[in-house]
Motif scaffolding. Structure first.
Motif, short mmCIF file in Angstrom:
data_model
loop_
_atom_site.label_atom_id
_atom_site.label_comp_id
_atom_site.label_asym_id
_atom_site.label_seq_id
_atom_site.Cartn_x
_atom_site.Cartn_y
_atom_site.Cartn_z
N LEU A 97 0.83 -1.20 0.00
CA LEU A 97 0.00 0.00 0.00
C LEU A 97 0.87 1.25 0.00
O LEU A 97 0.62 2.20 -0.76
CB LEU A 97 -0.92 -0.01 1.22
N LYS A 98 1.90 1.25 0.82
CA LYS A 98 2.79 2.40 0.89
C LYS A 98 3.54 2.61 -0.42
O LYS A 98 3.80 3.75 -0.83
CB LYS A 98 3.78 2.24 2.04
N GLU A 99 3.89 1.50 -1.09
CA GLU A 99 4.59 1.61 -2.37
C GLU A 99 3.70 2.26 -3.43
O GLU A 99 4.13 3.18 -4.14
CB GLU A 99 5.03 0.22 -2.85
N LYS A 100 2.44 1.78 -3.52
CA LYS A 100 1.52 2.36 -4.51
C LYS A 100 1.21 3.82 -4.16
O LYS A 100 1.05 4.67 -5.05
CB LYS A 100 0.22 1.56 -4.54
N TRP A 101 1.10 4.12 -2.89
CA TRP A 101 0.85 5.48 -2.41
C TRP A 101 2.00 6.39 -2.85
O TRP A 101 1.77 7.50 -3.36
CB TRP A 101 0.73 5.44 -0.89
N LYS A 102 3.22 5.91 -2.67
CA LYS A 102 4.40 6.69 -3.04
C LYS A 102 4.45 6.91 -4.55
O LYS A 102 4.85 7.98 -5.02
CB LYS A 102 5.66 5.97 -2.57
N HIS A 103 4.05 5.89 -5.32
CA HIS A 103 4.08 6.01 -6.78
C HIS A 103 3.19 7.16 -7.27
O HIS A 103 3.46 7.75 -8.32
CB HIS A 103 3.60 4.70 -7.42
N LEU A 104 2.15 7.46 -6.50
CA LEU A 104 1.23 8.55 -6.87
C LEU A 104 1.69 9.89 -6.27
O LEU A 104 0.95 10.87 -6.34
CB LEU A 104 -0.18 8.22 -6.43
N CYS A 105 2.89 9.88 -5.69
CA CYS A 105 3.49 11.11 -5.14
C CYS A 105 2.64 11.69 -4.01
O CYS A 105 2.60 12.91 -3.81
CB CYS A 105 3.68 12.16 -6.24
N LEU A 106 1.96 10.82 -3.27
CA LEU A 106 1.15 11.27 -2.14
C LEU A 106 2.01 11.33 -0.88
O LEU A 106 2.93 10.52 -0.71
CB LEU A 106 -0.03 10.31 -1.93
N PRO A 107 1.72 12.26 0.02
CA PRO A 107 2.53 12.40 1.24
C PRO A 107 2.39 11.19 2.17
O PRO A 107 1.28 10.75 2.47
CB PRO A 107 1.98 13.67 1.89
N GLU A 108 3.52 10.67 2.58
CA GLU A 108 3.54 9.48 3.44
C GLU A 108 2.81 9.73 4.76
O GLU A 108 2.14 8.85 5.29
CB GLU A 108 4.99 9.07 3.71
N GLU A 109 2.92 10.96 5.27
CA GLU A 109 2.28 11.26 6.56
C GLU A 109 0.76 11.18 6.47
O GLU A 109 0.09 10.87 7.47
CB GLU A 109 2.71 12.63 7.08
N GLN A 110 0.20 11.42 5.29
CA GLN A 110 -1.25 11.31 5.14
C GLN A 110 -1.70 9.85 5.24
O GLN A 110 -2.70 9.54 5.88
CB GLN A 110 -1.70 11.91 3.81
N LEU A 111 -0.94 8.95 4.63
CA LEU A 111 -1.26 7.53 4.75
C LEU A 111 -1.06 7.05 6.19
O LEU A 111 -1.87 6.27 6.70
CB LEU A 111 -0.39 6.71 3.80
N ASP A 112 -0.01 7.52 6.84
CA ASP A 112 0.22 7.14 8.23
C ASP A 112 -0.96 7.57 9.10
O ASP A 112 -1.39 6.82 10.00
CB ASP A 112 1.51 7.79 8.75
N ALA A 113 -1.49 8.75 8.84
CA ALA A 113 -2.64 9.24 9.61
C ALA A 113 -3.87 8.36 9.36
O ALA A 113 -4.64 8.08 10.28
CB ALA A 113 -2.94 10.69 9.24
N ILE A 114 -4.05 7.92 8.12
CA ILE A 114 -5.18 7.05 7.79
C ILE A 114 -5.03 5.70 8.51
O ILE A 114 -5.99 5.18 9.07
CB ILE A 114 -5.28 6.86 6.27
N LEU A 115 -3.83 5.15 8.49
CA LEU A 115 -3.60 3.84 9.12
C LEU A 115 -3.79 3.90 10.63
O LEU A 115 -4.09 2.88 11.25
CB LEU A 115 -2.20 3.35 8.77
N GLN A 116 -3.61 5.07 11.21
CA GLN A 116 -3.77 5.21 12.66
C GLN A 116 -5.24 5.27 13.08
O GLN A 116 -5.54 5.21 14.28
CB GLN A 116 -3.04 6.47 13.15
N LEU A 117 -6.14 5.36 12.11
CA LEU A 117 -7.56 5.43 12.44
C LEU A 117 -8.14 4.09 12.87
O LEU A 117 -9.24 4.03 13.42
CB LEU A 117 -8.35 5.98 11.25
N ASP A 118 -7.40 3.01 12.61
CA ASP A 118 -7.87 1.68 13.00
C ASP A 118 -6.66 0.86 13.46
O ASP A 118 -5.52 1.26 13.26
CB ASP A 118 -8.58 0.99 11.83
N ASN A 119 -6.92 -0.27 14.04
CA ASN A 119 -5.84 -1.13 14.55
C ASN A 119 -5.39 -2.09 13.46
O ASN A 119 -5.70 -3.29 13.49
CB ASN A 119 -6.31 -1.90 15.79
#
Length: 218
Positions: A97-119
Motif C-alpha cells: 500500500l505504501k509503495e503504490k501510495w508513493k508512486h502517486l506522489c502522495l505524502p507518506e504522513e497522510q497515509l500514516d494518519a489514515i492507518l492510525q484510524l484503526d488497529n
C-alpha cells in the motif's frame, strides 16, 4: 570493452516503431494525472507498463472548485487509481500500500494518519482503506459515502453512481464504527431504510436520493 559505436549519419539511428505511440500515451497520462513529482510517477508508470499492471493514471483531469486548491494530497481521482490497482487482491500488505501510495506522489504522513484510524497489522483490507480514504475527502459520513459511490460505481460519468447495497452497507457500517460517535441503532435504522430503497432498484443503492448535490473534483 569496445568503444561505443560512433554515429556518423541519421540512418544509423534506429527508432523502435512503437516508441512514438508509447511517448504519446505517456504524455496524455501525465497531463490527466498531473503528478506532483513527474520523475517519481514516470518511474512507476513505466514499471507498471512493463509488467502489464494497472497504470497509475487518472481517467480524467480533476478540476478543483473555485474555493479549493489542488495540492499533493489525496483526491478522488487518485483514490480511484489505488482502487483499480489494489482491489483485485482484496487484502494487501501495508508495505505494498505504501509503495503504490508513493508512486502517486502522495505524502507518506497522510497515509500514516489514515492507518492510525484503526488497529491495522501488517495486512489490511483494501475496502477498509478505501472507506477511510473517502472519509478524508468527505466532511461527513454521508459525503464520504458519496465519494465511495462515485469511485465504485459502474454507471457512466455523471450517472446515478449506484453501487450494490452489500458494498454500501459494509463501507457505511465500517465508517460508523470507526467514528464511534454514531449510535449503532442509528446506523442500523439508516441502513434498513437504504435497504428498502435498494430492493426497489434491483439491490442497488442510489445515495443521491438522500443527499443534496455534492460537487466533486472529478
Amino acid at each position: 570493452m569496445p568503444p561505443p559505436e560512433t554515429i556518423f549519419c541519421a540512418q544509423q539511428i534506429k527508432i523502435p516503431p512503437e516508441l512514438p505511440d508509447i511517448l504519446k500515451q505517456f504524455t496524455k497520462a501525465a497531463i490527466r494525472t498531473q503528478p506532483h513529482d513527474v520523475l517519481q510517477w514516470a518511474a512507476a508508470y513505466f514499471s507498471a507498463l512493463s509488467k502489464g499492471e494497472t497504470l497509475p493514471v487518472k481517467e480524467r483531469i480533476e478540476m478543483p472548485l473555485a474555493a479549493e486548491k489542488m495540492d499533493a494530497g489525496l483526491t478522488p481521482g487518485l483514490l480511484k487509481i489505488l482502487h483499480k490497482q489494489l482491489s483485485p487482491k482484496g487484502t494487501v500488505t501495508v508495505a505494498e500500500l505504501k509503495e503504490k501510495w508513493k508512486h502517486l506522489c502522495l505524502p507518506e504522513e497522510q497515509l500514516d494518519a489514515i492507518l492510525q484510524l484503526d488497529n491495522f497489522g501488517e495486512e489490511v483490507k483494501w475496502m477498509d482503506i478505501l472507506a477511510l480514504g473517502c472519509s478524508v475527502l468527505g466532511k461527513s459520513i454521508l459525503s464520504s459515502m458519496k465519494h465511495a459511490c462515485e469511485i465504485l460505481t459502474e454507471d457512466p460519468e455523471g450517472g446515478a453512481a449506484r453501487i450494490p447495497f452489500e458494498t454500501f452497507s459494509y463501507l457505511y457500517f465500517y465508517l460508523a464504527s470507526v467514528d464511534g460517535d454514531i449510535p449503532k441503532e442509528e446506523t442500523e435504522t439508516f441502513l434498513h431504510k437504504m435497504k428498502e430503497q435498494a430492493d426497489k432498484q434491483a439491490g442497488m443503492v442510489l445515495l443521491r436520493n438522500f443527499l443534496p448535490p455534492l460537487s466533486t473534483p472529478f
